[in-house]
Design a protein around this motif. Structure first.
Motif, PDB file in Angstrom:
ATOM      1  N   ALA A   1      49.950  44.330  34.660  1.00 47.46           N
ATOM      2  CA  ALA A   1      48.592  44.281  35.054  1.00 47.46           C
ATOM      3  C   ALA A   1      48.384  45.692  35.631  1.00 47.46           C
ATOM      4  O   ALA A   1      49.103  46.638  35.391  1.00 47.46           O
ATOM      5  N   SER A   2      47.547  45.895  36.143  1.00 47.23           N
ATOM      6  CA  SER A   2      47.149  47.225  37.017  1.00 47.23           C
ATOM      7  C   SER A   2      47.265  47.005  38.566  1.00 47.23           C
ATOM      8  O   SER A   2      47.261  46.040  39.050  1.00 47.23           O
ATOM      9  N   LEU A   3      47.285  48.131  39.181  1.00 47.27           N
ATOM     10  CA  LEU A   3      47.549  48.008  40.543  1.00 47.27           C
ATOM     11  C   LEU A   3      46.357  47.229  41.217  1.00 47.27           C
ATOM     12  O   LEU A   3      46.506  46.490  42.093  1.00 47.27           O
ATOM     13  N   ALA A   4      45.225  47.631  40.728  1.00 41.67           N
ATOM     14  CA  ALA A   4      44.041  46.682  41.429  1.00 41.67           C
ATOM     15  C   ALA A   4      44.047  45.267  41.046  1.00 41.67           C
ATOM     16  O   ALA A   4      43.949  44.395  42.157  1.00 41.67           O
TER      17      ALA A   4
ATOM     18  N   ILE B   1      46.918  43.641  40.741  1.00 43.04           N
ATOM     19  CA  ILE B   1      47.833  43.020  42.028  1.00 43.04           C
ATOM     20  C   ILE B   1      47.343  43.006  43.197  1.00 43.04           C
ATOM     21  O   ILE B   1      47.647  42.026  43.900  1.00 43.04           O
ATOM     22  N   ARG B   2      46.634  43.876  43.636  1.00 43.94           N
ATOM     23  CA  ARG B   2      45.953  43.866  45.002  1.00 43.94           C
ATOM     24  C   ARG B   2      45.046  42.878  45.015  1.00 43.94           C
ATOM     25  O   ARG B   2      44.993  42.152  45.971  1.00 43.94           O
ATOM     26  N   ASN B   3      44.126  42.502  43.887  1.00 44.34           N
ATOM     27  CA  ASN B   3      43.331  41.574  44.180  1.00 44.34           C
ATOM     28  C   ASN B   3      44.022  40.018  44.172  1.00 44.34           C
ATOM     29  O   ASN B   3      43.648  39.214  44.945  1.00 44.34           O
ATOM     30  N   GLU B   4      45.363  39.886  43.613  1.00 43.51           N
ATOM     31  CA  GLU B   4      45.935  38.771  43.597  1.00 43.51           C
ATOM     32  C   GLU B   4      46.506  38.536  45.131  1.00 43.51           C
ATOM     33  O   GLU B   4      46.560  37.583  45.601  1.00 43.51           O
ATOM     34  N   LEU B   5      47.161  39.734  45.497  1.00 43.92           N
ATOM     35  CA  LEU B   5      47.210  39.679  46.956  1.00 43.92           C
ATOM     36  C   LEU B   5      46.262  39.264  47.926  1.00 43.92           C
ATOM     37  O   LEU B   5      46.838  38.429  48.803  1.00 43.92           O
ATOM     38  N   GLY B   6      45.234  39.750  47.604  1.00 46.67           N
ATOM     39  CA  GLY B   6      43.750  39.132  48.381  1.00 46.67           C
ATOM     40  C   GLY B   6      44.117  39.492  50.017  1.00 46.67           C
ATOM     41  O   GLY B   6      44.741  40.198  50.418  1.00 46.67           O
ATOM     42  N   ASN B   7      43.635  38.473  50.418  1.00 55.25           N
ATOM     43  CA  ASN B   7      43.635  38.609  52.164  1.00 55.25           C
ATOM     44  C   ASN B   7      44.647  37.660  52.572  1.00 55.25           C
ATOM     45  O   ASN B   7      44.677  36.487  53.251  1.00 55.25           O
ATOM     46  N   CYS B   8      46.121  38.295  51.970  1.00 54.56           N
ATOM     47  CA  CYS B   8      47.219  37.233  52.074  1.00 54.56           C
ATOM     48  C   CYS B   8      47.706  36.507  53.443  1.00 54.56           C
ATOM     49  O   CYS B   8      47.363  37.354  54.452  1.00 54.56           O
ATOM     50  N   GLN B   9      47.822  35.295  53.209  1.00 48.45           N
ATOM     51  CA  GLN B   9      48.072  34.634  54.504  1.00 48.45           C
ATOM     52  C   GLN B   9      49.422  33.832  54.083  1.00 48.45           C
ATOM     53  O   GLN B   9      49.773  32.620  54.682  1.00 48.45           O
TER      54      GLN B   9
END
Ligand code: URA
Length: 250
Positions: A67-70, A72-80
């Motif tokens: 995937a792209s880094l963006a 992956i960052r989206n998938e991480l989201g507001n991680c809880q």
């Protein structure tokens, strides 16, 4: 074969210049204790390249499926996914060159990183920048991230569930970037990437295989701030990285 004296002097000169750049202005006189500290001989290690590589049980990294880094960052989201979300200010995802040949992976954000949302921006980060410059690499050329993306309270060690929750994201970052070399900074990065509980003193300074990517652990810059006598070991490790990158250029 014996090393020519001129090579030895050149090596000493470049090491002294490196120490100067690191802010060292005095040199200790070696005694039995420091000689012992400087000797890595006899240390045991697992999975070094050419011995019996111990790789993390994941598929070989392939750019095609990345995937792209963006993303992956989206998938991480507001991680809880773990308790660290309750005390963090910011998720520190990582930054740098998305096509870096060298990726550096630390432990986890500290106070400054948590406040700024960027990895290695505090005192340890400034030292890391100097260490990279000592092998003529600028921060913008590399990609820097951490084993865990949120600051633990009072900078305590990351806990197993925190590392486990972050690990899939770290692996995806590695997959997207596809570096030639990963430098694992300190115990937690080295142990997590190499799936071992061996000590950093035993692991450092050797290349290991992580699904086709060469991983070299070294001491964490924060540890160097407390133990400046270990800068020599890191210098040796950095020279190995510089040589491996140069060899790949040929
Ligand atoms: N220490 C780390 O391991 N990572 C950072 O980003 C800062 C300090």
């Amino acid at each position: 074969m014996d090393q020519p004296l001129s090579d030895i002097f050149a090596d000493i000169r470049s090491y002294l210049e490196y120490l100067k750049r690191m802010g060292v202005t005095e040199l200790p006189i070696a005694d039995k204790k420091t000689e012992k500290i400087y000797s890595a001989e006899g240390s045991t290690h697992v999975g070094a390249i050419g011995e019996s590589p111990q790789t993390y049980p994941i598929k070989k990294f392939s750019q095609a499926s990345a995937a792209s880094l963006a993303e992956i960052r989206n998938e991480l989201g507001n991680c809880q996914r773990c308790k660290l979300h309750k005390t963090r200010q910011t998720i520190v995802f990582g930054e740098g060159n998305a096509k870096a040949k060298l990726m550096l992976i630390g432990e986890g954000p500290g106070y400054d990183e948590d406040a700024q949302g960027k990895p290695f921006v505090g005192r340890a980060g400034q030292l890391l920048t100097k260490i990279l410059q000592s092998i003529e690499i600028q921060r913008e050329q590399v990609y820097i991230t951490n084993t865990i993306k949120c600051r633990p309270p009072q900078n305590r060690n990351p806990e197993p569930d925190e590392i486990a929750n972050c690990h899939p994201f770290l692996l995806k970052q590695i997959q997207v970037i596809g570096p030639e070399i990963i430098c694992a900074l300190g115990t937690f990065a080295a142990q997590t990437l190499l799936s071992t509980d061996a000590k950093i003193t035993a692991l450092r300074g050797k290349f290991y295989d992580l699904s086709g990517i060469r991983v070299i652990p070294t001491y964490h810059p924060a540890y160097l701030l407390r133990n400046p006598e270990k800068k020599r070991d890191v210098w040796e490790d950095m020279k190995q990285i510089a040589k491996a990158l140069a060899d790949n250029e040929r």
